[in-house]
Design a protein around this motif. Structure first.
Motif, PDB file in Angstrom:
ATOM      1  N   ALA A   1     -36.827 -66.948  32.306  1.00 41.80           N
ATOM      2  CA  ALA A   1     -37.707 -67.757  31.455  1.00 41.80           C
ATOM      3  C   ALA A   1     -39.128 -67.215  31.424  1.00 41.80           C
ATOM      4  CB  ALA A   1     -37.696 -69.202  31.948  1.00 41.80           C
ATOM      5  N   GLY A   2     -39.641 -66.794  32.580  1.00 32.89           N
ATOM      6  CA  GLY A   2     -41.018 -66.298  32.628  1.00 32.89           C
ATOM      7  C   GLY A   2     -41.229 -65.072  31.774  1.00 32.89           C
ATOM      8  N   GLU A   3     -40.228 -64.200  31.738  1.00 32.11           N
ATOM      9  CA  GLU A   3     -40.352 -62.973  30.956  1.00 32.11           C
ATOM     10  C   GLU A   3     -40.361 -63.255  29.465  1.00 32.11           C
ATOM     11  OE1 GLU A   3     -37.273 -60.364  32.278  1.00 32.11           O
ATOM     12  OE2 GLU A   3     -37.889 -60.487  34.385  1.00 32.11           O
ATOM     13  N   ALA A   4     -39.843 -64.412  29.074  1.00 32.91           N
ATOM     14  CA  ALA A   4     -39.792 -64.783  27.660  1.00 32.91           C
ATOM     15  C   ALA A   4     -40.955 -65.676  27.246  1.00 32.91           C
ATOM     16  CB  ALA A   4     -38.469 -65.491  27.369  1.00 32.91           C
ATOM     17  N   ALA A   5     -41.884 -65.929  28.178  1.00 35.03           N
ATOM     18  CA  ALA A   5     -42.947 -66.910  27.919  1.00 35.03           C
ATOM     19  C   ALA A   5     -44.295 -66.265  27.621  1.00 35.03           C
ATOM     20  CB  ALA A   5     -43.084 -67.840  29.122  1.00 35.03           C
ATOM     21  N   ASP A   6     -44.270 -65.039  27.079  1.00 33.36           N
ATOM     22  CA  ASP A   6     -45.520 -64.336  26.778  1.00 33.36           C
ATOM     23  C   ASP A   6     -46.406 -64.278  28.014  1.00 33.36           C
ATOM     24  OD1 ASP A   6     -47.509 -63.035  25.370  1.00 33.36           O
ATOM     25  OD2 ASP A   6     -48.347 -64.865  24.523  1.00 33.36           O
ATOM     26  N   PRO A   7     -45.940 -63.593  29.074  1.00 32.19           N
ATOM     27  CA  PRO A   7     -46.656 -63.641  30.355  1.00 32.19           C
ATOM     28  C   PRO A   7     -48.040 -63.017  30.311  1.00 32.19           C
ATOM     29  CG  PRO A   7     -44.883 -62.017  30.418  1.00 32.19           C
ATOM     30  CD  PRO A   7     -44.714 -62.780  29.148  1.00 32.19           C
ATOM     31  N   LEU A   8     -48.946 -63.616  31.073  1.00 31.62           N
ATOM     32  CA  LEU A   8     -50.275 -63.067  31.265  1.00 31.62           C
ATOM     33  C   LEU A   8     -50.235 -62.059  32.407  1.00 31.62           C
ATOM     34  CD1 LEU A   8     -52.445 -66.326  31.110  1.00 31.62           C
ATOM     35  CD2 LEU A   8     -52.120 -64.632  29.297  1.00 31.62           C
ATOM     36  N   THR A   9     -51.265 -61.240  32.490  1.00 29.48           N
ATOM     37  CA  THR A   9     -51.367 -60.271  33.574  1.00 29.48           C
ATOM     38  C   THR A   9     -52.314 -60.783  34.637  1.00 29.48           C
ATOM     39  OG1 THR A   9     -50.942 -58.422  32.077  1.00 29.48           O
ATOM     40  CG2 THR A   9     -52.004 -57.909  34.167  1.00 29.48           C
ATOM     41  N   PHE A  10     -51.846 -60.740  35.865  1.00 29.58           N
ATOM     42  CA  PHE A  10     -52.679 -61.150  36.992  1.00 29.58           C
ATOM     43  C   PHE A  10     -53.298 -59.903  37.608  1.00 29.58           C
ATOM     44  CE2 PHE A  10     -54.127 -62.998  40.809  1.00 29.58           C
ATOM     45  CZ  PHE A  10     -53.749 -62.171  41.846  1.00 29.58           C
ATOM     46  N   ARG A  11     -54.614 -59.947  37.834  1.00 28.71           N
ATOM     47  CA  ARG A  11     -55.307 -58.810  38.424  1.00 28.71           C
ATOM     48  C   ARG A  11     -56.093 -59.243  39.640  1.00 28.71           C
ATOM     49  NH1 ARG A  11     -55.963 -57.861  32.804  1.00 28.71           N
ATOM     50  NH2 ARG A  11     -55.022 -55.907  32.130  1.00 28.71           N
ATOM     51  N   THR A  12     -55.961 -58.511  40.711  1.00 28.83           N
ATOM     52  CA  THR A  12     -56.761 -58.759  41.907  1.00 28.83           C
ATOM     53  C   THR A  12     -57.999 -57.877  41.852  1.00 28.83           C
ATOM     54  OG1 THR A  12     -55.730 -56.998  43.194  1.00 28.83           O
ATOM     55  CG2 THR A  12     -54.635 -59.147  43.204  1.00 28.83           C
ATOM     56  N   ALA A  13     -58.883 -58.070  42.829  1.00 32.03           N
ATOM     57  CA  ALA A  13     -60.082 -57.244  42.888  1.00 32.03           C
ATOM     58  C   ALA A  13     -59.708 -55.770  43.054  1.00 32.03           C
ATOM     59  CB  ALA A  13     -60.970 -57.699  44.044  1.00 32.03           C
ATOM     60  N   ASP A  14     -58.608 -55.505  43.760  1.00 25.94           N
ATOM     61  CA  ASP A  14     -58.159 -54.126  43.963  1.00 25.94           C
ATOM     62  C   ASP A  14     -57.717 -53.474  42.668  1.00 25.94           C
ATOM     63  OD1 ASP A  14     -58.656 -54.348  46.649  1.00 25.94           O
ATOM     64  OD2 ASP A  14     -56.588 -54.892  47.168  1.00 25.94           O
TER      65      ASP A  14
ATOM     66  N   PHE B   1     -46.087 -69.489  34.605  1.00 22.87           N
ATOM     67  CA  PHE B   1     -46.288 -69.853  33.206  1.00 22.87           C
ATOM     68  C   PHE B   1     -46.232 -71.356  32.950  1.00 22.87           C
ATOM     69  CE2 PHE B   1     -41.701 -69.836  33.466  1.00 22.87           C
ATOM     70  CZ  PHE B   1     -41.316 -70.837  32.594  1.00 22.87           C
ATOM     71  N   TRP B   2     -45.564 -72.113  33.834  1.00 21.64           N
ATOM     72  CA  TRP B   2     -45.349 -73.539  33.594  1.00 21.64           C
ATOM     73  C   TRP B   2     -46.647 -74.351  33.637  1.00 21.64           C
ATOM     74  CZ3 TRP B   2     -43.693 -70.959  37.964  1.00 21.64           C
ATOM     75  CH2 TRP B   2     -44.368 -71.281  39.160  1.00 21.64           C
ATOM     76  N   THR B   3     -47.757 -73.785  34.129  1.00 24.45           N
ATOM     77  CA  THR B   3     -49.011 -74.546  34.117  1.00 24.45           C
ATOM     78  C   THR B   3     -49.569 -74.662  32.701  1.00 24.45           C
ATOM     79  OG1 THR B   3     -50.408 -72.618  34.610  1.00 24.45           O
ATOM     80  CG2 THR B   3     -49.528 -73.856  36.484  1.00 24.45           C
ATOM     81  N   ASP B   4     -48.939 -73.998  31.742  1.00 26.46           N
ATOM     82  CA  ASP B   4     -49.261 -74.132  30.323  1.00 26.46           C
ATOM     83  C   ASP B   4     -48.079 -74.796  29.625  1.00 26.46           C
ATOM     84  OD1 ASP B   4     -49.847 -73.919  27.642  1.00 26.46           O
ATOM     85  OD2 ASP B   4     -49.805 -71.725  27.591  1.00 26.46           O
ATOM     86  N   PRO B   5     -48.198 -76.067  29.250  1.00 23.88           N
ATOM     87  CA  PRO B   5     -47.057 -76.758  28.633  1.00 23.88           C
ATOM     88  C   PRO B   5     -46.627 -76.166  27.301  1.00 23.88           C
ATOM     89  CG  PRO B   5     -49.035 -78.120  28.548  1.00 23.88           C
ATOM     90  CD  PRO B   5     -49.355 -76.968  29.427  1.00 23.88           C
ATOM     91  N   GLU B   6     -47.521 -75.459  26.611  1.00 27.89           N
ATOM     92  CA  GLU B   6     -47.126 -74.831  25.355  1.00 27.89           C
ATOM     93  C   GLU B   6     -46.150 -73.685  25.596  1.00 27.89           C
ATOM     94  OE1 GLU B   6     -47.936 -75.586  21.884  1.00 27.89           O
ATOM     95  OE2 GLU B   6     -48.000 -77.369  23.157  1.00 27.89           O
ATOM     96  N   ARG B   7     -46.312 -72.963  26.692  1.00 31.11           N
ATOM     97  CA  ARG B   7     -45.348 -71.921  27.023  1.00 31.11           C
ATOM     98  C   ARG B   7     -44.014 -72.539  27.447  1.00 31.11           C
ATOM     99  NH1 ARG B   7     -50.102 -68.929  27.846  1.00 31.11           N
ATOM    100  NH2 ARG B   7     -49.871 -66.697  27.348  1.00 31.11           N
ATOM    101  N   VAL B   8     -44.072 -73.667  28.120  1.00 31.67           N
ATOM    102  CA  VAL B   8     -42.829 -74.367  28.479  1.00 31.67           C
ATOM    103  C   VAL B   8     -42.106 -74.810  27.212  1.00 31.67           C
ATOM    104  CG1 VAL B   8     -41.851 -76.372  29.661  1.00 31.67           C
ATOM    105  CG2 VAL B   8     -43.720 -75.088  30.722  1.00 31.67           C
ATOM    106  N   ARG B   9     -42.875 -75.222  26.211  1.00 34.13           N
ATOM    107  CA  ARG B   9     -42.260 -75.635  24.942  1.00 34.13           C
ATOM    108  C   ARG B   9     -41.528 -74.459  24.295  1.00 34.13           C
ATOM    109  NH1 ARG B   9     -43.835 -76.026  19.541  1.00 34.13           N
ATOM    110  NH2 ARG B   9     -45.898 -75.197  19.999  1.00 34.13           N
TER     111      ARG B   9
ATOM    112  N   GLY C   1     -38.121 -65.536  37.213  1.00 38.27           N
ATOM    113  CA  GLY C   1     -38.375 -64.114  37.092  1.00 38.27           C
ATOM    114  C   GLY C   1     -39.837 -63.773  37.360  1.00 38.27           C
ATOM    115  N   LEU C   2     -40.251 -62.578  36.970  1.00 38.92           N
ATOM    116  CA  LEU C   2     -41.612 -62.067  37.189  1.00 38.92           C
ATOM    117  C   LEU C   2     -41.954 -62.043  38.683  1.00 38.92           C
ATOM    118  CD1 LEU C   2     -43.518 -63.841  34.255  1.00 38.92           C
ATOM    119  CD2 LEU C   2     -42.492 -61.556  34.288  1.00 38.92           C
ATOM    120  N   GLY C   3     -40.914 -61.897  39.518  1.00 38.84           N
ATOM    121  CA  GLY C   3     -41.132 -61.797  40.952  1.00 38.84           C
ATOM    122  C   GLY C   3     -41.346 -63.107  41.667  1.00 38.84           C
ATOM    123  N   LEU C   4     -41.181 -64.244  41.009  1.00 36.35           N
ATOM    124  CA  LEU C   4     -41.485 -65.532  41.644  1.00 36.35           C
ATOM    125  C   LEU C   4     -40.538 -65.837  42.805  1.00 36.35           C
ATOM    126  CD1 LEU C   4     -43.248 -68.192  41.431  1.00 36.35           C
ATOM    127  CD2 LEU C   4     -41.218 -69.175  40.349  1.00 36.35           C
ATOM    128  N   GLU C   5     -39.239 -65.872  42.533  1.00 34.58           N
ATOM    129  CA  GLU C   5     -38.251 -66.248  43.553  1.00 34.58           C
ATOM    130  C   GLU C   5     -37.920 -65.015  44.385  1.00 34.58           C
ATOM    131  OE1 GLU C   5     -37.707 -66.220  40.207  1.00 34.58           O
ATOM    132  OE2 GLU C   5     -36.628 -68.022  39.564  1.00 34.58           O
TER     133      GLU C   5
END
Length: 325
Positions: free
Chosen positions: A123-136, A151-159, A99-103
């Motif tokens: 799964a991503g929507e349930a993993a306390d997602p962070l906000t990504f911001r570009t320069a724009d 989110f998977w780059t944080d193993p605690e969120r995967v847990r 989710g979160l637009g990945l696929e």
């Protein structure tokens, strides 16, 4: 032997052969029917990405079939489905997706499965997602931004997601043993906790003034948030590999890297590294491109064929890339 007797024997031989062939055909049909029946009786969980597929298999074990749609070394932003795979989604007992637009090329099929009554878990929507911001969007401190799917780059969120997958499997996949599912999830959660501790210890070797990351595209926001890194830029200034940088984007990135004295770019091994090489040219060859397995598992035996192995391999490569040790 008369001609009449020869014809009669030939007819008997043909009849026996026909009877034998019909018997064999009946056996084949019966075996096929048995196989189809046993396959239909076994619950099936369909997972879009191979990273989530590995996590789900650890939780499910032998309790159900787990079908993973994304092949090893593929790009989750751009992979698509065949007609057969799309049909599998709508016949699943449960669909697990990021989710979160990945696929980006698969989400419409997930929506179709949900509309047909299939249970789905983003799964991503349930993993306390962070906000990504570009320069724009106004940079790290401004703008509304958009949710970061990596989110998977944080193993605690995967847990955290591990427990949610277990709950959804128990609720929606009939015939599984709940105690076995929870036991598998608890065991895997402990392995993830151990992974987090090992990564923290490994990253402690990197001095504070070396904890600046430049990547092929913005994929390590969660890792940076968990382990105290700063993402100062990306070759593709976006959360998706389908975007393209402009010449001004590359110039801005080289200026940022010069100011921060950063000479290492981390690029995903499954994606083209041409843009990272362009950046190397922009900085007169004074850039090292280090390959990571950030968005896809590899095939078996290629060093990152499970989530746990992928994260350990990436951690080792990052420590080496940022310290030279």
């Amino acid at each position: 032997m008369s001609r009449t007797e020869a014809k009669q024997r030939a007819r008997v031989g043909i009849a026996r052969l026909r009877s034998l062939l019909l018997g064999l055909l009946a056996l084949v049909v019966a075996a096929t029917a048995t196989a189809c029946t046993s396959g239909d009786d076994r619950p099936d969980i369909v997972v879009t990405t191979n990273i989530l597929g590995d996590v789900t298999r650890e939780i499910v074990g032998d309790e159900a079939d787990v079908t993973v749609l994304m092949k090893p070394n593929a790009d989750p932003h751009s992979f698509g489905l065949s007609a057969v795979q799309a049909a599998e989604l709508e016949q699943a007992d449960l669909v697990v997706y990021n989710g979160l637009g990945l696929e980006e090329n698969v989400l419409r099929h997930v929506d179709a499965a949900r509309e047909s009554g299939v249970a789905t878990l983003a799964a991503g929507e349930a993993a306390d997602p962070l906000t990504f911001r570009t320069a724009d969007d106004g940079g790290p401190e401004g703008g509304t931004g958009e949710p970061d799917p990596h989110f998977w780059t944080d193993p605690e969120r995967v847990r955290k997601v591990t427990a949610l997958i277990a709950d959804q499997v128990i609720e929606h996949v009939h015939g599984v043993d709940a105690d076995t599912i929870r036991g598998n999830a608890d065991r895997y959660a402990k392995e993830l906790t151990e992974l987090t501790a090992w990564m923290e210890k490994s990253f402690d070797r990197i001095p504070a003034d070396k904890r600046a990351l430049v990547t092929n595209h913005h994929v390590f926001g969660y890792l940076a948030d968990r382990f105290g890194f700063q993402v100062i830029g990306a070759v593709i200034p976006s959360g998706t590999t389908l975007a393209s940088p402009s010449s001004s984007d590359l110039r801005s990135l080289t200026e940022v890297m010069e100011r921060a004295d950063v000479r290492t770019v981390f690029a995903d091994s499954s994606q083209p590294k041409r843009l990272a090489e362009v950046l190397r040219t922009e900085m007169r060859g004074q850039v090292r491109v280090v390959e990571l397995h950030s968005e896809s598992l590899t095939a078996k035996g290629e060093g990152a064929d499970t989530y746990l192995r992928m994260m350990r391999a990436n951690t080792t490569a990052m420590v080496h890339g940022l310290t030279g040790a």
